[in-house]
Design an enzyme around this catalytic site. Structure first.
Site, PDB file in Angstrom:
ATOM      1  N   LEU A   6      22.941  49.731  34.385  1.00 12.13           N
ATOM      2  CA  LEU A   6      24.041  50.180  35.231  1.00 12.13           C
ATOM      3  C   LEU A   6      24.686  48.957  35.878  1.00 12.13           C
ATOM      4  O   LEU A   6      23.980  48.045  36.323  1.00 12.13           O
ATOM      5  CB  LEU A   6      23.529  51.129  36.319  1.00 12.13           C
ATOM      6  CG  LEU A   6      24.650  51.757  37.128  1.00 12.13           C
ATOM      7  CD1 LEU A   6      25.357  52.846  36.320  1.00 12.13           C
ATOM      8  CD2 LEU A   6      24.132  52.346  38.428  1.00 12.13           C
ATOM      9  N   LYS A  27      27.011  56.277  34.881  1.00 12.00           N
ATOM     10  CA  LYS A  27      26.141  56.716  35.987  1.00 12.00           C
ATOM     11  C   LYS A  27      25.904  58.217  35.856  1.00 12.00           C
ATOM     12  O   LYS A  27      26.420  59.029  36.620  1.00 12.00           O
ATOM     13  CB  LYS A  27      26.758  56.336  37.343  1.00 12.00           C
ATOM     14  CG  LYS A  27      25.718  56.310  38.460  1.00 12.00           C
ATOM     15  CD  LYS A  27      26.241  55.559  39.652  1.00 12.00           C
ATOM     16  CE  LYS A  27      25.387  55.746  40.888  1.00 12.00           C
ATOM     17  NZ  LYS A  27      24.031  55.237  40.774  1.00 12.00           N
ATOM     18  N   TYR A  52      27.403  60.775  38.859  1.00  9.72           N
ATOM     19  CA  TYR A  52      27.294  60.738  40.314  1.00  9.72           C
ATOM     20  C   TYR A  52      27.678  59.368  40.826  1.00  9.72           C
ATOM     21  O   TYR A  52      27.789  58.407  40.059  1.00  9.72           O
ATOM     22  CB  TYR A  52      25.888  61.143  40.778  1.00  9.72           C
ATOM     23  CG  TYR A  52      24.797  60.121  40.531  1.00  9.72           C
ATOM     24  CD1 TYR A  52      24.327  59.866  39.253  1.00  9.72           C
ATOM     25  CD2 TYR A  52      24.239  59.403  41.586  1.00  9.72           C
ATOM     26  CE1 TYR A  52      23.319  58.932  39.026  1.00  9.72           C
ATOM     27  CE2 TYR A  52      23.232  58.470  41.375  1.00  9.72           C
ATOM     28  CZ  TYR A  52      22.781  58.235  40.093  1.00  9.72           C
ATOM     29  OH  TYR A  52      21.796  57.309  39.879  1.00  9.72           O
ATOM     30  N   GLU A  69      16.318  46.638  34.606  1.00 11.62           N
ATOM     31  CA  GLU A  69      16.733  46.924  35.992  1.00 11.62           C
ATOM     32  C   GLU A  69      15.704  47.853  36.606  1.00 11.62           C
ATOM     33  O   GLU A  69      14.717  48.221  35.952  1.00 11.62           O
ATOM     34  CB  GLU A  69      18.127  47.566  36.019  1.00 11.62           C
ATOM     35  CG  GLU A  69      18.180  48.916  35.310  1.00 11.62           C
ATOM     36  CD  GLU A  69      19.566  49.564  35.333  1.00 11.62           C
ATOM     37  OE1 GLU A  69      20.297  49.391  36.310  1.00 11.62           O
ATOM     38  OE2 GLU A  69      19.871  50.264  34.348  1.00 11.62           O
TER      39      GLU A  69
HETATM   40  N1  PMP Z   1      20.568  50.701  38.546  1.00 12.10           N
HETATM   41  C1  PMP Z   1      20.300  52.011  38.597  1.00 12.10           C
HETATM   42  C2  PMP Z   1      19.586  52.650  37.455  1.00 12.10           C
HETATM   43  C3  PMP Z   1      20.700  52.772  39.711  1.00 12.10           C
HETATM   44  O1  PMP Z   1      20.447  54.086  39.760  1.00 12.10           O
HETATM   45  C4  PMP Z   1      21.343  52.129  40.793  1.00 12.10           C
HETATM   46  C5  PMP Z   1      21.719  52.875  42.035  1.00 12.10           C
HETATM   47  N2  PMP Z   1      22.525  53.958  41.801  1.00 12.10           N
HETATM   48  C6  PMP Z   1      21.606  50.759  40.693  1.00 12.10           C
HETATM   49  C7  PMP Z   1      21.217  50.081  39.554  1.00 12.10           C
HETATM   50  C8  PMP Z   1      22.327  50.029  41.783  1.00 12.10           C
HETATM   51  O2  PMP Z   1      23.692  50.348  41.770  1.00 12.10           O
HETATM   52  P1  PMP Z   1      24.602  50.274  43.068  1.00 12.10           P
HETATM   53  O3  PMP Z   1      24.467  48.896  43.601  1.00 12.10           O
HETATM   54  O4  PMP Z   1      25.953  50.568  42.588  1.00 12.10           O
HETATM   55  O5  PMP Z   1      24.056  51.303  44.022  1.00 12.10           O
END
Ligand code: PMP
Length: 287
Positions: A207, A149, A33, A182
């Site tokens: 991620l 993701k 996603y 994270e």
């Molecule tokens: N880490 C995880 C596990 C996430 O699900 C997300 C948000 N999708 C993020 C970090 C932040 O990523 P982004 O800045 O691309 O939204």
């Protein structure tokens, strides 16, 4: 207001939008996603999110269902049909529908594509940011490919629920060494005791947040000291400031960790400034 979802080539009423029960996303979490923040009806950090989407699909050997150009048109149409000015657009691509079997369908089937868009009350979000929010810590228990993701979000969902039940907005995963990896849906940052911005490096099993990476550019432009280095929960509790980043949270000050105040327990100047600078940049570069 009635909402519309895009499902495999057409827009349908949100309440009637459905995929087949043998969709591999539903059965096996075999899909990926992406989420873009929407600013003034436009896609924030568009290129970064597209690049990560193609990479996630390639890592799982799922075919690209359409070109970036075509997908941009469909995402914009989802934003338009749902009258979103400020909000989020969500895209999910699964390996497709096939009789249930763990191995990939052979021959391959067309990937399933679902898109939804929703409005966000940015004034309310700004008020939440101005107040500062809290996080709790949970043991890291996810798989070894958090760089993809994937829609396999059960550990993230459980962590987020644990946070809710403990009155916090987010959960931070902590690895066996006591280092924060994270958040359940965000990247974790501190301004350490020496005044350096710190966030975990992307060689780790996290991620690669697009907001994280855009914010690193903002930080470089602002000339602030930064290190892509992990930090322990103890360091975070002793930090001057903490915050999280993500397409949903943007840059959100964190003022308590497991109930202990960070700094003086109020949003700090660095996180507050970075939130403003990030939003300005995201608005200026949205497409
Ligand atoms: N880490 C995880 C596990 C996430 O699900 C997300 C948000 N999708 C993020 C970090 C932040 O990523 P982004 O800045 O691309 O939204």
């Amino acid at each position: 207001m009635s909402r519309f979802a895009y499902v495999n080539g057409r827009f349908v009423r949100h309440g009637e939008a459905a995929v087949h029960i043998e969709d591999r996303g539903y059965q096996l979490a075999d899909g990926v996603y992406e989420v873009w923040a929407v600013f003034d009806g436009k896609l924030g950090d568009a290129a970064g999110h597209f690049a990560r989407l193609w990479r996630s699909l390639d890592e799982l050997r799922i075919a690209h269902p359409m070109s970036e150009k075509a997908l941009t048109v469909v995402l914009r149409e989802a934003i338009r049909r749902n009258r979103v000015r400020e909000g989020l657009v969500y895209l999910q691509i699964s390996r497709g529908v096939a009789p249930r079997d763990h191995a990939f369908p052979n021959p391959a089937v067309p990937p399933s594509v679902v898109i939804t868009a929703k409005s966000v009350d940015r004034a309310a979000a700004d008020a939440k940011a101005a107040k500062g929010q809290s996080v709790v810590t949970v043991p890291e228990n996810r798989w070894g490919r958090c760089d993809i993701k994937s829609i396999g979000l059960l550990p993230n969902a459980l962590a987020k629920q644990a946070a809710r039940e403990r009155g916090a907005i987010e959960a931070w995963f902590v690895d066996d060494l006591g280092l924060v990896t994270e958040g359940a849906s965000s990247n974790a940052w501190i301004v350490d005791a020496e005044g350096r911005l710190r966030t975990r490096d992307t060689q780790a099993n996290i991620l690669r947040g697009i907001t994280r990476s855009s914010l690193l550019s903002v930080i470089a432009e602002a000339g602030l000291p930064v290190a892509e280095q992990p930090f322990t929960v103890e360091e975070a509790k002793a930090a001057r400031e903490a915050f999280i980043t993500g397409a949903g949270s943007l840059v959100l000050p964190i003022v308590a960790i497991d109930g202990a105040p960070v700094g003086d327990g109020a949003p700090g100047p660095v996180a507050t400034r970075l939130r403003r600078l990030y939003i300005e940049r995201a608005k200026a570069t949205a497409i």
